[in-house]
Motif scaffolding. Structure first.
Motif, PDB file in Angstrom:
ATOM      1  N   ALA A   2      -7.665 -14.145 -17.297  1.00  0.00           N
ATOM      2  CA  ALA A   2      -7.964 -14.120 -16.111  1.00  0.00           C
ATOM      3  C   ALA A   2      -8.721 -15.129 -15.535  1.00  0.00           C
ATOM      4  N   MET A   3      -8.660 -15.379 -14.134  1.00  0.00           N
ATOM      5  CA  MET A   3      -9.359 -16.533 -13.352  1.00  0.00           C
ATOM      6  C   MET A   3      -9.796 -16.101 -12.257  1.00  0.00           C
ATOM      7  N   LYS A   4     -11.018 -16.737 -11.873  1.00  0.00           N
ATOM      8  CA  LYS A   4     -11.472 -16.302 -10.526  1.00  0.00           C
ATOM      9  C   LYS A   4     -10.575 -17.258  -9.332  1.00  0.00           C
ATOM     10  N   ILE A   5     -10.827 -16.927  -7.939  1.00  0.00           N
ATOM     11  CA  ILE A   5     -10.117 -17.291  -6.902  1.00  0.00           C
ATOM     12  C   ILE A   5      -9.879 -18.836  -7.122  1.00  0.00           C
ATOM     13  N   SER A   6     -11.050 -19.439  -7.429  1.00  0.00           N
ATOM     14  CA  SER A   6     -11.507 -20.941  -7.183  1.00  0.00           C
ATOM     15  C   SER A   6     -10.548 -21.615  -8.235  1.00  0.00           C
ATOM     16  N   GLU A   7     -10.380 -20.883  -9.390  1.00  0.00           N
ATOM     17  CA  GLU A   7      -9.384 -21.363 -10.265  1.00  0.00           C
ATOM     18  C   GLU A   7      -8.123 -21.383 -10.086  1.00  0.00           C
ATOM     19  N   VAL A  31      -4.149  -7.012  -8.054  1.00  0.00           N
ATOM     20  CA  VAL A  31      -4.985  -7.889  -8.676  1.00  0.00           C
ATOM     21  C   VAL A  31      -6.300  -6.873  -9.083  1.00  0.00           C
ATOM     22  N   GLN A  32      -6.559  -7.095 -10.428  1.00  0.00           N
ATOM     23  CA  GLN A  32      -7.703  -6.225 -10.747  1.00  0.00           C
ATOM     24  C   GLN A  32      -9.127  -7.017 -10.647  1.00  0.00           C
ATOM     25  N   ARG A  33     -10.147  -6.116 -10.698  1.00  0.00           N
ATOM     26  CA  ARG A  33     -11.282  -6.497 -10.299  1.00  0.00           C
ATOM     27  C   ARG A  33     -12.343  -6.281 -11.419  1.00  0.00           C
ATOM     28  N   THR A  34     -13.340  -7.265 -11.479  1.00  0.00           N
ATOM     29  CA  THR A  34     -14.277  -7.081 -12.490  1.00  0.00           C
ATOM     30  C   THR A  34     -15.477  -6.038 -12.093  1.00  0.00           C
ATOM     31  N   THR A  35     -16.146  -5.639 -13.147  1.00  0.00           N
ATOM     32  CA  THR A  35     -17.349  -4.661 -12.753  1.00  0.00           C
ATOM     33  C   THR A  35     -18.207  -5.287 -11.862  1.00  0.00           C
ATOM     34  N   GLY A  36     -18.258  -6.692 -11.461  1.00  0.00           N
ATOM     35  CA  GLY A  36     -18.893  -6.965 -10.285  1.00  0.00           C
ATOM     36  C   GLY A  36     -18.268  -7.147  -9.149  1.00  0.00           C
ATOM     37  N   ASN A  37     -17.282  -6.436  -9.159  1.00  0.00           N
ATOM     38  CA  ASN A  37     -16.065  -6.487  -8.041  1.00  0.00           C
ATOM     39  C   ASN A  37     -15.467  -7.801  -7.428  1.00  0.00           C
ATOM     40  N   ARG A  39     -12.500 -10.268  -7.768  1.00  0.00           N
ATOM     41  CA  ARG A  39     -11.052 -10.432  -8.090  1.00  0.00           C
ATOM     42  C   ARG A  39     -10.893 -11.375  -9.465  1.00  0.00           C
ATOM     43  N   ASP A  40      -9.946 -10.782 -10.385  1.00  0.00           N
ATOM     44  CA  ASP A  40      -9.809 -11.309 -11.585  1.00  0.00           C
ATOM     45  C   ASP A  40      -8.072 -11.324 -11.407  1.00  0.00           C
ATOM     46  N   TYR A  41      -7.904 -12.623 -11.340  1.00  0.00           N
ATOM     47  CA  TYR A  41      -6.217 -13.091 -11.187  1.00  0.00           C
ATOM     48  C   TYR A  41      -5.589 -13.594 -12.450  1.00  0.00           C
ATOM     49  N   PRO A  42      -4.708 -12.917 -12.688  1.00  0.00           N
ATOM     50  CA  PRO A  42      -3.828 -13.151 -14.148  1.00  0.00           C
ATOM     51  C   PRO A  42      -3.239 -14.672 -14.219  1.00  0.00           C
ATOM     52  N   GLU A  43      -3.372 -15.400 -15.150  1.00  0.00           N
ATOM     53  CA  GLU A  43      -2.844 -16.849 -15.408  1.00  0.00           C
ATOM     54  C   GLU A  43      -1.292 -16.654 -14.978  1.00  0.00           C
ATOM     55  N   SER A  44      -0.754 -15.605 -15.172  1.00  0.00           N
ATOM     56  CA  SER A  44       0.804 -15.619 -14.786  1.00  0.00           C
ATOM     57  C   SER A  44       0.887 -15.672 -13.150  1.00  0.00           C
ATOM     58  N   LEU A  45      -0.026 -15.664 -12.476  1.00  0.00           N
ATOM     59  CA  LEU A  45       0.121 -15.861 -10.922  1.00  0.00           C
ATOM     60  C   LEU A  45       0.433 -17.258 -10.682  1.00  0.00           C
ATOM     61  N   VAL A  46      -0.137 -18.069 -11.310  1.00  0.00           N
ATOM     62  CA  VAL A  46       0.022 -19.699 -11.076  1.00  0.00           C
ATOM     63  C   VAL A  46       1.708 -19.855 -10.750  1.00  0.00           C
ATOM     64  N   LYS A  47       2.442 -19.696 -11.845  1.00  0.00           N
ATOM     65  CA  LYS A  47       3.934 -19.872 -11.519  1.00  0.00           C
ATOM     66  C   LYS A  47       4.013 -19.123 -10.428  1.00  0.00           C
ATOM     67  N   GLN A  48       3.883 -17.892 -10.165  1.00  0.00           N
ATOM     68  CA  GLN A  48       4.412 -17.027  -8.950  1.00  0.00           C
ATOM     69  C   GLN A  48       3.937 -17.605  -7.619  1.00  0.00           C
ATOM     70  N   VAL A  49       2.739 -18.135  -7.535  1.00  0.00           N
ATOM     71  CA  VAL A  49       2.183 -18.724  -6.664  1.00  0.00           C
ATOM     72  C   VAL A  49       3.014 -19.957  -5.946  1.00  0.00           C
ATOM     73  N   GLN A  50       3.124 -20.738  -7.253  1.00  0.00           N
ATOM     74  CA  GLN A  50       4.066 -22.081  -6.874  1.00  0.00           C
ATOM     75  C   GLN A  50       5.178 -21.805  -6.447  1.00  0.00           C
TER      76      GLN A  50
END
Length: 126
Positions: A2-7, A31-37, A39-50
């Motif tokens: 998973a990655m942060k929104i900046s990534e 979109v899942q959230r970490t224990t610190g609330n 967002r934890d974006y899955p790597e698979s979203l890169v292709k979907q966003v493109q």
């Protein structure tokens, strides 16, 4: 992984405000959230966003894009319905390509006409 929104922003070239908008519109799936609330974006979203970005640039509505992305993410989609949906979208893209080629030919003809006219007046294109 998973990655942060900046990534996700860096990998896709889409700004965080747009990404959050897409998330609110249901285009990014769950979109899942970490224990610190965070967002934890899955790597698979890169292709979907493109894909989302490309389809949007081609004039597809967010509703149409959501249909495609939901179909790609779903493991229980009716295969025949999914194939029909993608065939419709591909047909529209092929139509856009034909139209763009026609516009390109027209622009090329006009460019050549103007270049010939400029040459007759002693000017050259650099």
């Amino acid at each position: 992984m998973a990655m942060k929104i900046s990534e996700l922003e860096a990998h896709t070239g889409v700004g965080r405000h747009a990404l959050r908008y897409y998330e609110r519109q249901g285009l990014l799936g769950e979109v899942q959230r970490t224990t610190g609330n965070y967002r934890d974006y899955p790597e698979s979203l890169v292709k979907q966003v493109q894909l989302l970005k490309s389809m949007q640039a081609l004039g597809f509505s967010l509703t149409e894009i959501r249909q495609v992305l939901d179909g790609l993410r779903s493991s229980d989609i009716d295969c025949l319905d999914g194939a029909r949906l993608l065939a419709e979208k591909r047909q529209r893209i092929e139509e856009n390509i034909r139209n763009l080629r026609e516009v390109s030919r027209t622009l090329h003809q006009e460019q050549k006409r103007l270049e010939r006219r400029a040459q007759r007046h002693g000017k050259r294109l650099n």
